[in-house]
Design a protein around this motif. Structure first.
Motif, PDB file in Angstrom:
ATOM      1  N   VAL A   1       1.726  -1.180  -0.263  1.00  0.00           N
ATOM      2  CA  VAL A   1       0.369  -1.447   0.218  1.00  0.00           C
ATOM      3  C   VAL A   1      -0.461  -2.233  -0.796  1.00  0.00           C
ATOM      4  O   VAL A   1      -1.541  -2.730  -0.462  1.00  0.00           O
ATOM      5  CB  VAL A   1      -0.386  -0.149   0.592  1.00  0.00           C
ATOM      6  CG1 VAL A   1       0.229   0.513   1.806  1.00  0.00           C
ATOM      7  CG2 VAL A   1      -0.457   0.810  -0.588  1.00  0.00           C
ATOM      8  N   LEU A   2       0.044  -2.370  -2.019  1.00  0.00           N
ATOM      9  CA  LEU A   2      -0.672  -3.158  -3.022  1.00  0.00           C
ATOM     10  C   LEU A   2      -0.305  -4.639  -2.970  1.00  0.00           C
ATOM     11  O   LEU A   2      -1.001  -5.479  -3.550  1.00  0.00           O
ATOM     12  CB  LEU A   2      -0.397  -2.606  -4.422  1.00  0.00           C
ATOM     13  CG  LEU A   2      -0.915  -1.184  -4.692  1.00  0.00           C
ATOM     14  CD1 LEU A   2      -0.547  -0.753  -6.102  1.00  0.00           C
ATOM     15  CD2 LEU A   2      -2.427  -1.106  -4.483  1.00  0.00           C
ATOM     16  N   ILE A   3       0.790  -4.976  -2.291  1.00  0.00           N
ATOM     17  CA  ILE A   3       1.205  -6.380  -2.202  1.00  0.00           C
ATOM     18  C   ILE A   3       0.156  -7.246  -1.521  1.00  0.00           C
ATOM     19  O   ILE A   3      -0.154  -8.343  -2.011  1.00  0.00           O
ATOM     20  CB  ILE A   3       2.578  -6.501  -1.508  1.00  0.00           C
ATOM     21  CG1 ILE A   3       3.674  -5.890  -2.403  1.00  0.00           C
ATOM     22  CG2 ILE A   3       2.909  -7.961  -1.186  1.00  0.00           C
ATOM     23  CD1 ILE A   3       5.067  -5.930  -1.797  1.00  0.00           C
ATOM     24  N   PRO A   4      -0.457  -6.825  -0.388  1.00  0.00           N
ATOM     25  CA  PRO A   4      -1.500  -7.664   0.220  1.00  0.00           C
ATOM     26  C   PRO A   4      -2.696  -7.900  -0.708  1.00  0.00           C
ATOM     27  O   PRO A   4      -3.382  -8.921  -0.578  1.00  0.00           O
ATOM     28  CB  PRO A   4      -1.916  -6.863   1.461  1.00  0.00           C
ATOM     29  CG  PRO A   4      -0.731  -6.043   1.800  1.00  0.00           C
ATOM     30  CD  PRO A   4      -0.134  -5.668   0.480  1.00  0.00           C
ATOM     31  N   VAL A   5      -2.957  -6.985  -1.623  1.00  0.00           N
ATOM     32  CA  VAL A   5      -4.079  -7.147  -2.548  1.00  0.00           C
ATOM     33  C   VAL A   5      -3.808  -8.268  -3.543  1.00  0.00           C
ATOM     34  O   VAL A   5      -4.666  -9.112  -3.813  1.00  0.00           O
ATOM     35  CB  VAL A   5      -4.360  -5.831  -3.305  1.00  0.00           C
ATOM     36  CG1 VAL A   5      -5.465  -6.041  -4.339  1.00  0.00           C
ATOM     37  CG2 VAL A   5      -4.748  -4.726  -2.328  1.00  0.00           C
TER      38      VAL A   5
ATOM     39  N   ALA B   1      -5.211   3.911  -0.244  1.00  0.00           N
ATOM     40  CA  ALA B   1      -3.966   4.178   0.481  1.00  0.00           C
ATOM     41  C   ALA B   1      -2.798   4.386  -0.475  1.00  0.00           C
ATOM     42  O   ALA B   1      -1.966   5.278  -0.279  1.00  0.00           O
ATOM     43  CB  ALA B   1      -3.659   3.030   1.435  1.00  0.00           C
ATOM     44  N   SER B   2      -2.722   3.570  -1.523  1.00  0.00           N
ATOM     45  CA  SER B   2      -1.636   3.713  -2.492  1.00  0.00           C
ATOM     46  C   SER B   2      -1.696   5.076  -3.176  1.00  0.00           C
ATOM     47  O   SER B   2      -0.659   5.743  -3.351  1.00  0.00           O
ATOM     48  CB  SER B   2      -1.726   2.598  -3.539  1.00  0.00           C
ATOM     49  OG  SER B   2      -0.668   2.695  -4.465  1.00  0.00           O
ATOM     50  N   GLY B   3      -2.897   5.508  -3.539  1.00  0.00           N
ATOM     51  CA  GLY B   3      -3.040   6.823  -4.156  1.00  0.00           C
ATOM     52  C   GLY B   3      -2.633   7.948  -3.228  1.00  0.00           C
ATOM     53  O   GLY B   3      -1.973   8.922  -3.650  1.00  0.00           O
ATOM     54  N   LEU B   4      -2.984   7.840  -1.957  1.00  0.00           N
ATOM     55  CA  LEU B   4      -2.597   8.854  -0.979  1.00  0.00           C
ATOM     56  C   LEU B   4      -1.083   8.931  -0.827  1.00  0.00           C
ATOM     57  O   LEU B   4      -0.512  10.015  -0.648  1.00  0.00           O
ATOM     58  CB  LEU B   4      -3.236   8.552   0.376  1.00  0.00           C
ATOM     59  CG  LEU B   4      -4.758   8.677   0.472  1.00  0.00           C
ATOM     60  CD1 LEU B   4      -5.242   8.288   1.865  1.00  0.00           C
ATOM     61  CD2 LEU B   4      -5.221  10.087   0.127  1.00  0.00           C
TER      62      LEU B   4
ATOM     63  N   PHE C   1       7.178   7.660   1.382  1.00  0.00           N
ATOM     64  CA  PHE C   1       5.851   7.666   0.754  1.00  0.00           C
ATOM     65  C   PHE C   1       5.841   6.841  -0.532  1.00  0.00           C
ATOM     66  O   PHE C   1       4.915   6.068  -0.780  1.00  0.00           O
ATOM     67  CB  PHE C   1       5.419   9.101   0.441  1.00  0.00           C
ATOM     68  CG  PHE C   1       4.837   9.844   1.607  1.00  0.00           C
ATOM     69  CD1 PHE C   1       3.864   9.271   2.399  1.00  0.00           C
ATOM     70  CD2 PHE C   1       5.253  11.136   1.894  1.00  0.00           C
ATOM     71  CE1 PHE C   1       3.312   9.950   3.465  1.00  0.00           C
ATOM     72  CE2 PHE C   1       4.710  11.831   2.966  1.00  0.00           C
ATOM     73  CZ  PHE C   1       3.736  11.241   3.757  1.00  0.00           C
ATOM     74  N   LEU C   2       6.863   7.031  -1.351  1.00  0.00           N
ATOM     75  CA  LEU C   2       6.899   6.343  -2.632  1.00  0.00           C
ATOM     76  C   LEU C   2       6.963   4.829  -2.437  1.00  0.00           C
ATOM     77  O   LEU C   2       6.259   4.064  -3.115  1.00  0.00           O
ATOM     78  CB  LEU C   2       8.103   6.825  -3.435  1.00  0.00           C
ATOM     79  CG  LEU C   2       7.974   6.798  -4.961  1.00  0.00           C
ATOM     80  CD1 LEU C   2       6.785   7.652  -5.420  1.00  0.00           C
ATOM     81  CD2 LEU C   2       9.264   7.302  -5.603  1.00  0.00           C
ATOM     82  N   MET C   3       7.796   4.390  -1.508  1.00  0.00           N
ATOM     83  CA  MET C   3       7.904   2.958  -1.228  1.00  0.00           C
ATOM     84  C   MET C   3       6.589   2.392  -0.707  1.00  0.00           C
ATOM     85  O   MET C   3       6.124   1.332  -1.145  1.00  0.00           O
ATOM     86  CB  MET C   3       9.013   2.712  -0.202  1.00  0.00           C
ATOM     87  CG  MET C   3      10.424   2.886  -0.735  1.00  0.00           C
ATOM     88  SD  MET C   3      11.654   2.698   0.583  1.00  0.00           S
ATOM     89  CE  MET C   3      11.300   1.034   1.148  1.00  0.00           C
ATOM     90  N   GLN C   4       5.963   3.117   0.214  1.00  0.00           N
ATOM     91  CA  GLN C   4       4.740   2.607   0.804  1.00  0.00           C
ATOM     92  C   GLN C   4       3.604   2.557  -0.214  1.00  0.00           C
ATOM     93  O   GLN C   4       2.739   1.685  -0.143  1.00  0.00           O
ATOM     94  CB  GLN C   4       4.321   3.451   2.009  1.00  0.00           C
ATOM     95  CG  GLN C   4       3.244   2.799   2.855  1.00  0.00           C
ATOM     96  CD  GLN C   4       3.075   3.483   4.198  1.00  0.00           C
ATOM     97  OE1 GLN C   4       3.863   4.348   4.570  1.00  0.00           O
ATOM     98  NE2 GLN C   4       2.058   3.091   4.930  1.00  0.00           N
TER      99      GLN C   4
END
Length: 432
Positions: free
Chosen positions: A304-308, A387-390, A297-300
């Protein structure tokens, strides 16, 4: 039944389940199909996400009756029904032409039912042949097929779509998956009722690993009355939502960086997805499910912010997509294993079907939000921030769950130590 014979049968069931999931993983190629939907069909970005989102939700709901059926009539017939349903769904979508409703009913409803039935039959059948200390590894191998499917289906779909278009491609997929799934389903078998798998590690397994045996087998009604279930279920919603959003958008969000080769993002995501399932399963057999989930979870949450921020950088994007796939794939090995660990094997099929509704809820909500965000703003960035917050919330829940269950497993170990030592070398309690 000797150990060697039972072991061979167990591996046959395991790899048959992997093969079934390799076909059912057509779900993960939707981003390639979505990108090929012609402009003249007039579908909005949100509508293009709906067949996939609905298939995810129906898939999860179908796991409940499928789990009950596989507990009662065995995995072979359930997987056969699944193969027929997913084939029918693809063919209905293919015959629907440009009809949005036809794709929703075909790919979304019938496809979701078929995938749910096939998926529900494969993992429980395989893990029943192996001891608790190998649950994570076996579950990871079976579900790895589902994640790895896009490696071959994505380029195949790209080629078929270019040659025949969306409609005929769906029909071809329907026919092919019927043959593959129904054939492999015939090799799925549960072990005999009195079968006890040999466990050479039974005396040396750490008490705090995920393989600790629950004191009782719970049915689904008992399971859903526990706080442990709802904590695991919520974590599963978070993990599924983020991963499925990226899977459903991988090809479209990679166009800026990869152009016509955007389907490569789907393929590398699949490699990560499959690898993460096997690796997480093996690691969790050693350090426990909750701790493994915490790191995933922590890694993801960061990935998920990299594509942004780096969506135009092909190397950064492909790295992020691969690793997001691995972190997401970990969920599909860890949550069935955790369900077996915490609530027992007797009703495992149905229990995991109930647990799997979390995956469907996650798959229904966040991909839809991503589509709506793109319709309104032209980008999907908002969904990635959500998604990052979740993921951060999921990591915290994993730590809380670890603290809750560690003491419980120590108590279980004390209870087991007071009982008579089990007969490890044998496989049949009765008539051994």
């Amino acid at each position: 039944m000797t150990h060697a014979v039972s072991n061979r049968r167990g591996w046959l069931v395991t790899f048959s389940g992997t093969g079934i999931n390799l076909a059912l993983g057509v779900l993960y190629t939707w981003s390639v199909i979505k990108a090929a939907i012609p402009m003249e069909w007039g579908w909005t970005a949100a509508q293009k996400s709906d067949p996939y989102a609905i298939a995810c939700f129906v898939f999860a709901i179908a796991m409940i009756p499928a789990g009950r059926l596989q507990d009662k009539i065995g995995p072979r017939w359930v997987a056969t029904i699944g193969g027929a349903a997913v084939a029918l769904g693809c063919i209905i979508a293919g015959l629907a032409g440009s009809s949005y409703l036809g794709f929703v009913i075909g790919f979304g409803v019938f496809g979701g039912i078929g995938i749910g039935f096939g998926y529900a039959a494969a993992t429980p059948a395989a893990v029943k042949w192996f001891p608790a200390s190998q649950t994570g590894m076996i579950a990871g191998l079976v579900v790895a097929g589902f994640g790895l499917a896009a490696v071959y289906i994505a380029p195949t779909a790209q080629a078929l779509l270019g040659a025949y278009g969306v409609s005929q491609t769906m029909i071809i997929f329907g026919i092919a998956f019927f043959v593959i799934v129904v054939t492999l389903a015939q090799f799925l078998r549960n072990p005999p009722a009195d079968y006890v798998p040999f466990d050479a590690k039974a005396d040396i397994r750490p008490t705090t690993t995920a393989a600790a045996k629950p004191p009782v087998d719970m049915n689904w009604r008992q399971m859903i009355r526990t706080s442990n279930f709802w904590m695991l279920w919520t974590m599963y919603v978070f993990g599924a939502a983020a991963g499925l959003m990226v899977i459903g958008s991988a090809a479209s969000m990679s166009k800026a960086a990869l152009g016509p080769a955007a389907f490569v993002a789907v393929a590398v995501l699949a490699v990560g997805n499959a690898g993460g399932r096997v690796l997480a399963g093996v690691v969790s057999d050693i350090i426990g499910r909750q701790l493994t989930l915490f790191f995933a979870f922590l890694m993801q949450g960061a990935l998920v912010l990299i594509p942004v921020f780096y969506g135009d950088d092909s190397i950064a994007l492909l790295f992020a997509v691969t690793m997001i796939g691995a972190c997401y794939g970990a969920n599909l090995a860890l949550f069935p294993s955790a369900t077996k660990d915490h609530f027992g094997m007797k009703s495992f099929g149905l229990n995991y079907g109930v647990m799997f509704t979390a995956w469907g809820v996650g798959g229904l909500i966040l991909p839809r939000i991503a589509g709506m965000a793109k319709d309104i703003t032209g980008k999907e960035d908002l969904a990635f921030y959500i998604a990052s917050g979740l993921m951060v919330c999921g990591a915290m829940l994993a730590l809380i769950n670890l603290a809750m269950t560690r003491g419980k497993f120590d108590e279980i170990k004390d209870m087991q130590s007071k009982k008579e030592k089990p007969i490890l070398p044998g496989h049949h309690v009765a008539g051994a």
